[in-house]
Design an enzyme around this catalytic site. Structure first.
Site, short mmCIF file in Angstrom:
data_model
loop_
_atom_site.label_atom_id
_atom_site.label_comp_id
_atom_site.label_asym_id
_atom_site.label_seq_id
_atom_site.Cartn_x
_atom_site.Cartn_y
_atom_site.Cartn_z
N ASP A 94 1.02 -1.04 0.00
CA ASP A 94 0.21 0.18 0.06
C ASP A 94 0.90 1.15 0.00
O ASP A 94 2.00 1.03 0.36
CB ASP A 94 -0.92 -0.05 1.08
N HIS B 258 0.42 3.85 1.80
CA HIS B 258 0.28 4.50 3.34
C HIS B 258 1.11 3.81 4.35
O HIS B 258 1.86 2.69 4.11
CB HIS B 258 -0.87 4.42 3.81
N SER C 123 -4.94 11.41 3.25
CA SER C 123 -5.65 9.94 3.73
C SER C 123 -4.52 9.39 4.79
O SER C 123 -4.99 8.56 5.63
CB SER C 123 -5.77 9.15 2.64
#
Length: 382
Positions: free
Chosen positions: A199, A201, A295
């Site tokens: 991912d 993140h 985010s």
């Protein structure tokens, strides 16, 4: 007689083929118009509808969304591409041991882009200062910077290291309070993974290391907040399919090439009001800390706001937004009523450096309100 049968077959086969194609396409076009609005549009089938290309456009969209074997085809092709070539769709970089990176982490940021961003942030800081609000900048390093050892040799460069260093230095030279998150994440890395492998993140461990760095900066900068009682606990982990895995293959087919969802522990922290106590910030609706960003902050799976509440021992109002990059949520905040209705003492601004130099840093990509950072991988996933 045989020549007649051959001639008939020669005419019959293409007639059947094209006849079926016309039937299938028209059936698909009508069937997709399930809603009344769509039906009204399709019922307006006319010669101009075909000549102007609208029918072709609609069929193209239907092929992409309605073909019964599309998902299976995407999964099979994605699996084969990953297993045989070790690659994914355009924009995702496949590293070793299941580490994936977004292609936007490998571009070099121009000095003029950094200068422009710092100037813009400086103007925002002046507006906030005029309202009695202190700004703390939290630049975030790129995943490719922190985990460069998992990159293919040909993809290794110092673009994001340079961008982080130049951006942080320019912010500091402009007199701003800046958190050194890169040092904190590199220090935390041997203890736990600070970014998800599949991912774009960070993990909760990366969010926690950053929150602790924010607390250290508050202390060193003399930013004082009234201490509150905070209750915190770990909750049941959740399984998350990495956003970059979806650019390798579909989740249904990913396990067949050894890809699995990642388990993310959830941390929750809340301010506990003492029974019978008065509001320590007075009777107005002010808050001690407001969190603005992407985010990385908005997605509750990473628990960044909760770690800030725990490390700062105070409440944190989270107004970060997903899919807009770091600049647009701040511009929305300045243009809205939140700062007037709920003024904070401090704004913590989480700012991934990979967004420097993007053309949607301060404005939305479209006027539809969907933001400018949820396009294909490589255009941003925050």
């Amino acid at each position: 007689m045989s020549s007649i049968r051959q001639h008939t077959a020669t005419l019959l086969l293409p007639t059947v083929f094209f006849g079926y194609a016309i039937y299938a396409n028209s059936t698909m076009l009508f069937a997709a118009a399930g809603s009344e609005a769509e039906a009204a549009q399709v019922n307006d089938l006319s010669l101009s509808y075909v000549i102007d290309g609208e029918a072709t456009r609609d069929l193209d969209a239907l092929y992409k969304s309605e073909l019964p074997h599309r998902d299976a085809a995407v999964g099979v092709i994605g699996n084969a591409r990953y297993a045989l070539l070790g690659s994914g769709r355009k924009g995702v970089i496949v590293g070793d041991d299941g580490w994936f990176f977004t292609g936007e982490e490998f571009k070099r940021v121009k000095p003029t882009d950094i200068e422009s961003a710092v100037n813009q942030i400086g103007e925002i800081r002046k507006k906030l200062a005029a309202a009695g609000i202190e700004l703390v900048m939290v630049p975030l390093p790129a995943k490719s910077d922190i985990y460069t050892e998992h990159l293919p040799d040909m993809m290794r460069n110092d673009a994001m290291v340079t961008a982080y260093g130049d951006f942080s230095t320019a912010l500091s030279q402009a007199g701003m309070t800046v958190v050194d998150t890169r040092t904190a994440m590199l220090a935390a890395k041997p203890k736990d993974e600070v970014f998800l492998k599949s991912d774009t993140h960070w993990t909760p461990a990366g969010a926690r290391a950053t929150a602790e760095a924010v607390q250290n900066t508050f202390r060193q900068s003399g930013i004082l907040l009234a201490s509150e009682q905070v209750t915190a606990s770990w909750e049941t982990p959740v399984d998350v399919w990495g956003d970059l895995t979806k650019y390798i293959t579909s989740p249904d087919y990913a396990p067949r090439v050894g890809l699995t969802p990642e388990s993310v522990p959830i941390y929750r922290a809340s301010v506990t009001e003492a029974e019978g106590s008065e509001d320590i910030f007075g009777s107005d609706a002010s808050v001690p800390v407001m969190l603005v960003g992407t985010s990385y902050s908005a997605n509750e799976n990473w628990s960044f706001a909760d770690f800030l509440r725990q490390t700062l021992s105070t409440d944190v109002v989270n107004v970060a937004k997903e899919g807009l990059g770091p600049g647009v949520p701040m511009m929305d905040l300045l243009e809205g009523q939140v700062l007037t209705d709920t003024p904070p003492s401090v704004i913590v601004w989480e700012f991934p450096v990979r967004y420097l130099g993007t053309d949607t840093l301060w404005t939305r990509k479209t006027n539809a309100g969907n933001g400018g950072h949820h396009g294909p991988v490589g255009e941003g996933n925050v």
